[in-house]
Scaffold this motif. Structure first.
Motif, PDB file in Angstrom:
ATOM      1  N   ARG A 189       0.738  -1.222   0.101  1.00 34.54           N
ATOM      2  CA  ARG A 189       0.238  -0.046  -0.012  1.00 34.54           C
ATOM      3  C   ARG A 189       0.706   1.235   0.088  1.00 34.54           C
ATOM      4  N   THR A 232      -6.466   4.536   4.956  1.00 31.89           N
ATOM      5  CA  THR A 232      -6.517   3.029   4.740  1.00 31.89           C
ATOM      6  C   THR A 232      -5.501   2.182   5.553  1.00 31.89           C
ATOM      7  N   ARG A 278      -6.911   0.023   7.866  1.00 32.54           N
ATOM      8  CA  ARG A 278      -7.751  -1.143   7.167  1.00 32.54           C
ATOM      9  C   ARG A 278      -6.729  -2.132   6.664  1.00 32.54           C
ATOM     10  N   ILE A 307     -14.341   2.237   0.776  1.00 30.15           N
ATOM     11  CA  ILE A 307     -12.970   2.888   0.316  1.00 30.15           C
ATOM     12  C   ILE A 307     -13.066   4.101  -0.638  1.00 30.15           C
ATOM     13  N   ALA A 350      -4.557   0.674  -4.430  1.00 30.66           N
ATOM     14  CA  ALA A 350      -5.722   0.204  -3.570  1.00 30.66           C
ATOM     15  C   ALA A 350      -6.158  -1.178  -3.760  1.00 30.66           C
ATOM     16  N   VAL A 408      -6.072  -2.399  -0.607  1.00 31.01           N
ATOM     17  CA  VAL A 408      -6.722  -2.119   0.482  1.00 31.01           C
ATOM     18  C   VAL A 408      -8.262  -2.644   0.050  1.00 31.01           C
TER      19      VAL A 408
END
Lengths: 366, 366, 366, 366
Positions: free
Chosen positions: A48, A131, A134, A238, A333, A336
């Motif tokens: 990420r 994020t 997450r 998201i 992403a 995520v």
């Protein structure tokens, strides 16, 4: 309020702003006995983190995670797991200008409307850094799924309109190119297109696909907590997501029942489906086949081209967003999306354990 | 478990099977002082009920709602509102055959896997009748929204691949044709196509669009309870849904930032957007403009054409689903989508009331 | 699972073990605009910290709080507030012995039964240090209540059977004696009694009373989320609590209706009660008068006198708990009780905002 | 709001007013496969119903339950169970007077303050009839507990200050005398005392004790969802409750650690406790021994003696509450306390199933 909490049985609470002291997450409801180290988390956070290639932001952030609680002698204890990533590269940038106007496509205006003011430094709570929590929690969820024989494969299905072809599908490719595309050829085309957009100070969107293997049947609750509904919420939460579809998705709207229904058949004594337009979910419950969903990611709203907007004095102005922004968020992403899917799955797998009285009796019988 | 509960502040619990005593809903958390009569509910239930045209099931069900609690002298009291629709037309059909096999595209198999057995009569809990409770509660939510100046317009955007054109958009048309299309011409085309499919014993899917006017800005919670995420879960929890998108949706994946960003400008002293690719939501919070989303509905899985499937003895068999099924569920699903949207909106509008301390102080100050 | 989360609208998640990296809390759902600094938190944490007198543990822990998120320019932003207290004085004690047996009155045995093993260092998650997160969040709740004109006064009503007398009640005394008793004379008696017990290696329990002034009427939800029921859960979730009563409490069981009913009367145009056996709550909702509750705290289970117990090999053994333990937990628990009461109150005050449609309409009308 | 919902995994929502169409409950999250008939529910409702003796209200209400959903071929299906009891004996009483003033000890004033008005007929939602839904759901919970080998014994420990003696304890007596006391002699004394109070138009309170046998250890979540904390909330949510204590309860406050600690010892290879001051719960988790708690019930506030109060015009008035009220609620409340305990236990037994990863893996492994 209380919008930073997700899950019922496996519950997480994330916190942190782009330019505060750090970002993090607490997991409440993680079972005891799972071997867990910071390295388990770090490997997913690294997918990420910024600065992975020239197609993502050149900002360098190490994003090193520290586990503060819930682990003893290398294993989860069943008590809350608190994880933190300190914000190290808080630039002493001058945000006084950005504080005065609303960036198009961003949450500046809505934050001000909701809360009366906002932490405008680097997007504050609506920054992509949100994020991190997450993904840190997602890493734990992925580990639980692995223990149960469930694996998730997530990748860029399409970037800037250029789609990976299933014919060229090569899982190994995903981590080999900067776009996380499972198709070397498509990745090359994206590269060319992306360079052009970057030069023009523009940005690109794309579609992420997620494939889940090894799901037992019966996961997901009928009615409101359907497996697909929870996945939809998880993924749609998201920042840049604009669409979500499962199995045949929007295309199902154009098919007939004959075309879209998946016939059941017996395969080595197991009930299977000849096709998978359902995307592995029937009536909101997993049917034991592959779960497949896609999500649409909008182009990064931070672009350096000149845009119209308004300032807090109510004046029409022109702005150009400066800074080291991602020309495309899709590759970063991917992890995520995978994290959110894993969190939703674990929660529903846990919920399902009380679906039958005979299983409960067996569980408690010594 | 506990999958039949939706909402946090405005919470509903639905119950009931196709061929049990009835179906219903309890609303816990409805404010006091709302004028409410059974006729308010009935008007929305009538849009859902079968037998409205030859393009939906010819079954005749009156679906008359009775309010059992929570109303006094014509107004809500703030206590739970219990509503029930008795199942009147339970045919003494022979379901012994359907009990023995798994209908393709249905939840028969997954129900058996999850619970060990199922109420197979008419689909049991996974029957479309399950949505009656949603619509009954949705009618109350719609009324609350109206009180706040918010209105919802929902219609069939596309059926069987035939799309309503924005050029021909006519709101009045929606309730004038059996397809709930806002375009007379497209409706006529659908009619022709539908007749053909019905003759062939096949079924059709479509796309429902929902437009919400009058939303105040700032509704929705950042991070997991984003307005779009809650709408996604709410709508995706409806049986036949396969996709959900907001604003530019999946198309956003193919646009650049320059194309997709909505410029802000001042309009009569108000901050507005020149375009609405965001679909009225920025960073998970309403931005004060129109909210627009679309959802893909799969073709009804109950078709009379012969299909392959398996039975509970683990044998491959061929089946043809008999009975008076909807060749398309889209027109009847329109009000269900609207109901779920209304429920999600009311819940988040209530949640938002504690976003600022000064508003809370003002609220409690006499 | 997920037992470390409390509250619905004002939600907290606590984490941390006695001898891990630290303990902390995240608040999700705190309104924006509240001036908040670490000093606001520290003042309450200091009332809880060990080493305050010879009647509590002589361990020295500074328990300095750091706020990691949710504050910008000195005010809450409406996003999660993460707070951490690092564990500084982790002694390199040898816990290998304590790991092998179950201390009477402690959670050692039940932790092992539930989770299969436990972090035995200093009690792990069941250590009194767990309450740090509660107090840190409670400090924010107390601040919110103050903004609304609500104040809480909490003190030791009784220690070791010696009760503070209402005749000698002196609020100023509470922070003047080490027992937090509002009665100088009673405090002196407790001192004498406590010294005797300490010498004998024994421990003492007591009763904490909490008085809340300034509550608006109507707070609390009828049925399951009654104000008294939520206070009961909140307070009973503190480790050493064995009883909870409101108003006339257990004594009400011995009164007649004539004796226990509180007559209403008009006082300067306001509805008031002549007595307060109800403890400020009628039908689960605040009635606008003082809220009064008491809670029973058991004697600290860690005592140095020899006790019978068993070890993990299933052998009967004799143990004497060593270490610097509190001979009484009551004085330090006072601020924990106050914190839990404040958290329950704020949550229900927030919940109450959607009780009437006219108030909601007024709230949103510009 | 949303205060009529209880439980997380085994969730119930109750509804209904004293003089509306009926009262009821929906259970969301009941496992499939439990044999369940209306007679299972009725037997518990009958213990709650009025008119059982001259010491409770002489109103005759049959309170016949109807199950509307969630059962198929005599077993629970895993889908919501909706149960309703129609209000049959709605007297056409004139409530216009009672609408105008606030009864002391009742929720009339607080309902008006919270909601702006109230359904004043027979107490509306705050009527004792509200507990019918609790008992109906409780009957299902009791059945689940029985399947797991857990039994609950609840009785009047004390009425009007007259306590049942453990020396005379006779379980068979409980259903043999109108007071549900396990001591024939004490029951006789209560009878005498009660007659006197009834003659004077006064009412009586008491203490209910609940003893739970067969609990497996480890149930309850550390920190906020402790088993005792959830029991406290569950029981305190019953209308007339003023106190709750577990094990040695308030008496623990007067004991020393030496006196209050329960020594562990080995008994036939099992860890047991020599005493049970803990009441079967250590650190918020069941320790495998008997769970024992007591709750204080206030005297019924409806008394015919003249009382001072105010009316809605803000005038001081004198009232005498007419009607057929219970001179004591304790005997009828016994089954309500048992129901709430059962609901809390089942919920936490379900929650506990995800406490260890090895148990989860074993559960899902075929």
């Amino acid at each position: 309020m209380a919008g930073s909490t997700f899950g019922n049985q496996f519950k997480i609470m994330t916190w942190g702003e782009s330019h505060g002291a750090g970002v993090g997450v607490v997991i409440d409801g993680c079972p005891s006995g799972i071997p867990l180290a910071e390295s388990d988390i770090q490997v997913m956070l690294n997918k990420r983190k910024p600065g992975q290639s020239k197609y993502t932001t050149p900002r360098k952030e190490d994003d090193e995670v520290e586990i503060l609680s819930g682990i003893f002698e290398g294993k989860t204890t069943g008590t809350p797991i608190s994880m933190v990533v300190r914000n190290k590269t808080q630039r002493s940038a001058d945000y006084s200008e950005i504080a005065r106007f609303y960036r198009p496509g961003h949450a500046d205006y809505t934050f001000d409307e909701k809360y009366g003011f906002r932490d405008y430094r680097g997007g504050g709570r609506s920054s992509g850094r949100e994020t991190i929590g997450r993904v840190a929690a997602g890493a734990v969820a992925v580990k639980i799924l692995a223990t149960l024989g469930i694996s998730i494969c997530t990748y860029s299905k399409e970037i800037g309109g250029i789609a990976a072809s299933y014919d060229n599908f090569d899982k190994e490719q995903i981590e080999k190119n900067p776009f996380r595309m499972p198709d070397e050829k498509a990745a090359a085309q994206v590269e060319e297109y992306a360079m052009k957009q970057i030069e023009q100070g523009d940005s690109i969107g794309g579609i992420i696909e997620c494939v889940i293997d090894g799901m037992m049947p019966g996961i997901g609750e009928p009615v409101f907590d359907k497996l697909d509904a929870k996945l939809a919420q998880a993924v749609f939460s998201i920042g840049a997501v604009k669409g979500f579809e499962i199995g045949s998705g929007f295309n199902a709207a154009r098919l007939t029942g004959t075309e879209n229904n998946d016939a059941f058949y017996m395969n080595n004594g197991k009930v299977e489906k000849k096709t998978n337009n359902a995307g592995g979910i029937l009536g909101g419950m997993s049917d034991g086949s592959q779960i497949v969903f896609r999500t649409a990611i909008k182009p990064t709203p931070s672009i350096s081209s000149v845009q119209d907007t308004v300032n807090k004095d109510g004046e029409d102005i022109k702005v150009s967003i400066k800074g080291r922004h991602d020309p495309m968020i899709v590759p970063r992403a991917v992890v995520v999306v995978e994290s959110m899917a894993a969190l939703a799955l674990v929660d529903l797998i846990f919920e399902n354990m009380t679906s039958r009285i005979d299983n409960i009796v067996k569980f408690y019988k010594k």
